[in-house]
Scaffold this motif. Sequence first.
Motif, PDB file in Angstrom:
ATOM      1  N   ILE A 147      57.052 -17.353 -11.572  1.00 37.82           N
ATOM      2  CA  ILE A 147      56.410 -16.515 -10.547  1.00 37.82           C
ATOM      3  C   ILE A 147      57.448 -15.984  -9.569  1.00 37.82           C
ATOM      4  CG2 ILE A 147      54.806 -16.558  -8.589  1.00 37.82           C
ATOM      5  CD1 ILE A 147      53.101 -18.551 -10.209  1.00 37.82           C
ATOM      6  N   THR A 148      58.431 -16.811  -9.231  1.00 38.20           N
ATOM      7  CA  THR A 148      59.500 -16.364  -8.342  1.00 38.20           C
ATOM      8  C   THR A 148      60.294 -15.219  -8.970  1.00 38.20           C
ATOM      9  OG1 THR A 148      59.803 -18.378  -7.047  1.00 38.20           O
ATOM     10  CG2 THR A 148      61.751 -17.063  -7.443  1.00 38.20           C
ATOM     11  N   GLU A 149      60.538 -15.293 -10.271  1.00 37.42           N
ATOM     12  CA  GLU A 149      61.262 -14.216 -10.943  1.00 37.42           C
ATOM     13  C   GLU A 149      60.446 -12.925 -10.950  1.00 37.42           C
ATOM     14  OE1 GLU A 149      61.942 -16.207 -14.615  1.00 37.42           O
ATOM     15  OE2 GLU A 149      63.171 -17.747 -13.622  1.00 37.42           O
ATOM     16  N   MET A 150      59.135 -13.043 -11.104  1.00 34.39           N
ATOM     17  CA  MET A 150      58.256 -11.872 -10.993  1.00 34.39           C
ATOM     18  C   MET A 150      58.301 -11.317  -9.579  1.00 34.39           C
ATOM     19  SD  MET A 150      55.042 -13.477 -13.123  1.00 34.39           S
ATOM     20  CE  MET A 150      53.928 -12.146 -12.708  1.00 34.39           C
ATOM     21  N   TRP A 151      58.331 -12.212  -8.603  1.00 34.73           N
ATOM     22  CA  TRP A 151      58.422 -11.810  -7.191  1.00 34.73           C
ATOM     23  C   TRP A 151      59.713 -11.021  -6.936  1.00 34.73           C
ATOM     24  CZ3 TRP A 151      62.386 -13.660  -4.031  1.00 34.73           C
ATOM     25  CH2 TRP A 151      62.284 -13.368  -2.659  1.00 34.73           C
ATOM     26  N   ALA A 152      60.828 -11.482  -7.492  1.00 33.92           N
ATOM     27  CA  ALA A 152      62.101 -10.787  -7.310  1.00 33.92           C
ATOM     28  C   ALA A 152      62.046  -9.386  -7.915  1.00 33.92           C
ATOM     29  CB  ALA A 152      63.235 -11.601  -7.935  1.00 33.92           C
ATOM     30  N   ASP A 153      61.432  -9.258  -9.086  1.00 30.92           N
ATOM     31  CA  ASP A 153      61.310  -7.934  -9.713  1.00 30.92           C
ATOM     32  C   ASP A 153      60.462  -7.000  -8.859  1.00 30.92           C
ATOM     33  OD1 ASP A 153      62.866  -8.642 -11.909  1.00 30.92           O
ATOM     34  OD2 ASP A 153      61.136  -9.376 -13.055  1.00 30.92           O
ATOM     35  N   THR A 154      59.398  -7.542  -8.272  1.00 25.52           N
ATOM     36  CA  THR A 154      58.554  -6.733  -7.390  1.00 25.52           C
ATOM     37  C   THR A 154      59.319  -6.334  -6.138  1.00 25.52           C
ATOM     38  OG1 THR A 154      56.580  -7.898  -8.186  1.00 25.52           O
ATOM     39  CG2 THR A 154      56.365  -6.661  -6.129  1.00 25.52           C
ATOM     40  N   ALA A 155      60.092  -7.257  -5.595  1.00 25.52           N
ATOM     41  CA  ALA A 155      60.864  -6.968  -4.377  1.00 25.52           C
ATOM     42  C   ALA A 155      61.810  -5.796  -4.577  1.00 25.52           C
ATOM     43  CB  ALA A 155      61.643  -8.213  -3.951  1.00 25.52           C
ATOM     44  N   LEU A 156      62.384  -5.695  -5.772  1.00 24.25           N
ATOM     45  CA  LEU A 156      63.335  -4.614  -6.044  1.00 24.25           C
ATOM     46  C   LEU A 156      62.646  -3.257  -6.177  1.00 24.25           C
ATOM     47  CD1 LEU A 156      65.742  -6.409  -8.532  1.00 24.25           C
ATOM     48  CD2 LEU A 156      66.148  -5.866  -6.121  1.00 24.25           C
ATOM     49  N   GLN A 157      61.314  -3.246  -6.205  1.00 27.33           N
ATOM     50  CA  GLN A 157      60.571  -1.991  -6.267  1.00 27.33           C
ATOM     51  C   GLN A 157      60.161  -1.481  -4.887  1.00 27.33           C
ATOM     52  OE1 GLN A 157      57.325  -2.095  -9.210  1.00 27.33           O
ATOM     53  NE2 GLN A 157      58.321  -3.871 -10.153  1.00 27.33           N
ATOM     54  N   LEU A 158      60.462  -2.275  -3.830  1.00 27.77           N
ATOM     55  CA  LEU A 158      60.069  -1.854  -2.491  1.00 27.77           C
ATOM     56  C   LEU A 158      60.772  -0.566  -2.089  1.00 27.77           C
ATOM     57  CD1 LEU A 158      59.966  -5.230  -0.502  1.00 27.77           C
ATOM     58  CD2 LEU A 158      58.119  -4.059  -1.706  1.00 27.77           C
ATOM     59  N   ARG A 159      60.042   0.257  -1.345  1.00 31.49           N
ATOM     60  CA  ARG A 159      60.581   1.516  -0.851  1.00 31.49           C
ATOM     61  C   ARG A 159      61.203   1.304   0.517  1.00 31.49           C
ATOM     62  NH1 ARG A 159      54.894   4.269  -0.974  1.00 31.49           N
ATOM     63  NH2 ARG A 159      54.560   2.225  -0.017  1.00 31.49           N
ATOM     64  N   GLU A 160      61.922   2.319   0.968  1.00 28.69           N
ATOM     65  CA  GLU A 160      62.578   2.230   2.268  1.00 28.69           C
ATOM     66  C   GLU A 160      61.560   1.999   3.378  1.00 28.69           C
ATOM     67  OE1 GLU A 160      65.389   1.776   5.042  1.00 28.69           O
ATOM     68  OE2 GLU A 160      65.724   1.932   2.876  1.00 28.69           O
ATOM     69  N   GLN A 161      60.398   2.640   3.281  1.00 30.74           N
ATOM     70  CA  GLN A 161      59.387   2.459   4.324  1.00 30.74           C
ATOM     71  C   GLN A 161      58.881   1.010   4.336  1.00 30.74           C
ATOM     72  OE1 GLN A 161      56.949   5.497   2.257  1.00 30.74           O
ATOM     73  NE2 GLN A 161      55.210   4.150   2.650  1.00 30.74           N
ATOM     74  N   ASP A 162      58.849   0.360   3.170  1.00 35.74           N
ATOM     75  CA  ASP A 162      58.461  -1.049   3.115  1.00 35.74           C
ATOM     76  C   ASP A 162      59.519  -1.914   3.791  1.00 35.74           C
ATOM     77  OD1 ASP A 162      56.136  -0.507   1.545  1.00 35.74           O
ATOM     78  OD2 ASP A 162      57.404  -0.395  -0.241  1.00 35.74           O
TER      79      ASP A 162
END
Length: 307
Positions: free
Chosen positions: A271-286
């Motif tokens: 789940i943490t690895e999935m979390w890291a992949d999601t984090a890398l999709q954050l936009r500048e506004q996020d």
Amino acid sequence: MESSASRAIPLTSDDELFAESALHASVPNGLFELQELDVLYEDQTATLWSFMNPEGRPSFTHEMLNDFEKWQNLIEQGFGPDSIPLRYLVLGSRSPDVFCFGGDLDLFQRLIRDRNRAALVEYGHRCCRILHRNIRTLGIPMLTIGLVQGTALGGGFEALLSFDYIVAEKQSTFGLPEIMFGLYPGMGAHALLARKLGSAMADRIIVSNETFTAEQMYDLGLVHALAEPGDGVNVVRDFIKKSDRRHAGLVGSRRAMKHVWQLELAELNHITEMWADTALQLREQDLKVMSRLVAAQARLAERIAAA
């Protein structure tokens, strides 16, 4: 050389009791030398009281994680049925009005901007190891108690879910704010909330960005005892006193429940690895929202330090 007892901050007015306990000849001295954790051993109840005492923002920085890893190693090495008795392990916070803000958001945004997935995963795996070892009570037949006397957010809330029991003062609040900047809690919330409350209620808590009161958490069954403001330590003491005769049964019951959970470290890590992949999709506004939250936490930490 300064003694370990003089470095320990008294838990209550029972200074002599805790001074003697800190000098207990067999307690690993390293427990009293941690930089961001204050630790006290109480012989009469075989209780190890620990309090987070960070130098900066009350978050899980690398320094705090280092201390937690040392703390767990020293407890595992120094306590148990064949060595120093340990029946209760309590974790609270010295930060006024804050249990913990959770993950190191300042670090997260830097790693995300650097596209450093490996470092995000490494951080998450460290948190998962600490949480999983706490769930397993370090292999010691003891009860773990989280003491909340303020705000528990994000990873701070997740960490509490790994304890057998939670005692919370009524002014305390709980929340998982990660969804407000396009992320989600990645170090235990899904696995533990789904097992404790069911997946529907877990999802509501995780994606709602709601702030929950101690009373609401008590009604849900996540908090086990409520205390008036400033009375949390006394309520923990009372909880320990009432639990002592039932200790073996309570320990056995908790172990049976965790056996039913079948929660392995590999699940938390994935789940943490999935979390890291999601984090890398954050936009500048996020990331800007994350930055504003970091700034707000820093201002609060400054006010705490100045008080």
